[in-house]
Design an enzyme around this catalytic site. Structure first.
Site, PDB file in Angstrom:
ATOM      1  N   HIS A 215       0.771  -1.364   0.075  1.00 40.12           N
ATOM      2  CA  HIS A 215       0.005  -0.043  -0.033  1.00 40.12           C
ATOM      3  C   HIS A 215       0.934   1.271   0.112  1.00 40.12           C
ATOM      4  CE1 HIS A 215       0.547  -0.385   4.332  1.00 40.12           C
ATOM      5  NE2 HIS A 215       0.669   0.763   4.314  1.00 40.12           N
ATOM      6  N   ASP A 249       0.242  -7.672   0.932  1.00 41.39           N
ATOM      7  CA  ASP A 249       0.482  -6.252   1.212  1.00 41.39           C
ATOM      8  C   ASP A 249       1.800  -6.106   1.407  1.00 41.39           C
ATOM      9  OD1 ASP A 249       0.293  -3.704   1.626  1.00 41.39           O
ATOM     10  OD2 ASP A 249      -0.218  -3.653   3.736  1.00 41.39           O
ATOM     11  N   SER A 317       4.926   2.267   8.051  1.00 39.50           N
ATOM     12  CA  SER A 317       4.363   1.214   7.173  1.00 39.50           C
ATOM     13  C   SER A 317       5.542   0.653   6.314  1.00 39.50           C
ATOM     14  CB  SER A 317       3.163   1.621   6.283  1.00 39.50           C
ATOM     15  OG  SER A 317       2.072   1.975   7.094  1.00 39.50           O
TER      16      SER A 317
END
Length: 358
Positions: A215, A249, A317
């Site tokens: 992402h 992901d 992230s």
């Protein structure tokens, strides 16, 4: 009176000298016959008494041989007139010739070397036995010493292992952070900011593989682009998106610059282990937070998940979650809304299995 006698041997011969050596050992050897003064010129050494009833002898005849000194003669015995050797009587034994040293020659002496060699050999043998015994004693002592040393080393190793286990329980975020930070970069992918880190060694000399979340780079990837920017302080590196896994992901980046890779932890995490999370929350690179593993959830619907309590924010992230030894255990992925201290990470084993770069 009957008298036994030795066979007559002509004077001056070798046989005569041998005979004289047998009969008169130690007396000087008589000179050869040709060196003697003719008998008719010798002066008598003593006056012999006249023998009764003995006819006068011929003055020109050879004198009768004198009796040997120390012998007792029988008056009835007459010296034979012939000079030929007589055969020995059957009951007499002829002795073997005895070597008589010449006049003036010293008697041979027994060498003392042999007498000295034997004690010397015995001494050398005793010395060798002593040396061998000493060496055997030293070897046995060294063997005992080596066994004691081996036991001491084993005990020391056990002590060292216990100390390492104790030290492993001492968490040092500063040391861990200084080891990890050079491998962690802020990622700018379009309008999105996240974190990526170098991992593994399966690259060429001047290249690097980096991992992050999908992402983080989804905007560029879906738009057809492949270029992203890696930043750390004043350092900026261009990297390419080479592979992605949307369901997990995960994304793999490649840079043409050498960046030290972190080591993936081989063991599965356990609750209570202390960890460090490194990233760029809100774009702030080189940010470090600490916490512990809250839980390991291998059966989540999205795949195995690590729960930890270290604070994270947008921008963390893709950042590494590192254990106390500096090994990567997971990639920080998300945090729970309206809650504190609940962060989630993808196990590094899953990422390594997906891209095969660890």
């Amino acid at each position: 009176m009957t008298m036994t006698f030795e066979p007559f041997t002509p004077a001056g011969t070798a046989e005569q000298r041998q005979y004289d050596g047998r009969r008169r050992a130690g007396e000087p050897v008589a000179a050869p016959a040709w060196e003697e003064t003719p008998r008719w010129e010798e002066a008598p050494r003593w006056e012999e008494p006249a023998r009764w009833n003995e006819p006068a002898g011929d003055p020109w005849a050879e004198p009768a041989p004198r009796a040997r000194q120390g012998w007792v003669e029988d008056p009835q015995w007459q010296v034979p007139q012939q000079r030929q050797p007589q055969a020995p009587r059957w009951h007499e034994e002829i002795a073997a010739p005895v070597a008589v040293p010449a006049a003036g020659e010293p008697e041979p002496r027994r060498s003392a070397v042999g007498g000295r060699i034997k004690p010397l050999v015995v001494g050398v043998v005793v010395l060798l036995l002593l040396v061998a015994g000493w060496q055997a004693y030293r070897i046995e002592s060294m063997s005992d010493h080596n066994q004691s040393l081996a036991s001491g080393l084993a005990a020391e190793k056990d002590r060292t292992d216990r100390l390492e286990q104790q030290l492993a329980g001492v968490f040092d975020p500063e040391t861990v952070s200084s080891k990890v930070l050079p491998s962690v970069f802020r990622v700018r992918a379009g309008s999105f900011t996240g974190t990526a880190f170098s991992v593994g060694t399966k690259v060429k000399g001047n290249e690097s593989n980096l991992m992050t979340n999908y992402h983080v780079v989804a905007e560029v990837w879906t738009g057809g682009g492949r270029r992203v920017s890696l930043e750390r302080g004043s350092t900026k590196i261009t990297a390419s998106i080479v592979d992605v896994d949307k369901g997990k992901d995960l994304a793999l980046l490649h840079a043409d610059t050498k960046i030290a890779g972190l080591v993936a932890a081989p063991a599965t995490v356990k609750p209570g282990q202390q960890v460090v999370v490194v990233g760029a929350p809100l774009g702030l690179d080189d940010t470090v937070t600490t916490g512990v593993i809250s839980a390991y959830r291998p059966d989540d619907s999205d795949g195995p998940t690590i729960q930890f309590d270290a604070p994270i924010n947008p921008g963390n992230s893709g950042g590494p979650v590192v254990n106390a030894t500096g090994q990567v255990v997971g990639l920080a992925t998300a945090k729970a809304k309206d809650a504190e201290g609940i962060g989630l990470a993808i196990p590094v084993k899953t990422a390594c299995a997906t891209f095969a770069v660890c």
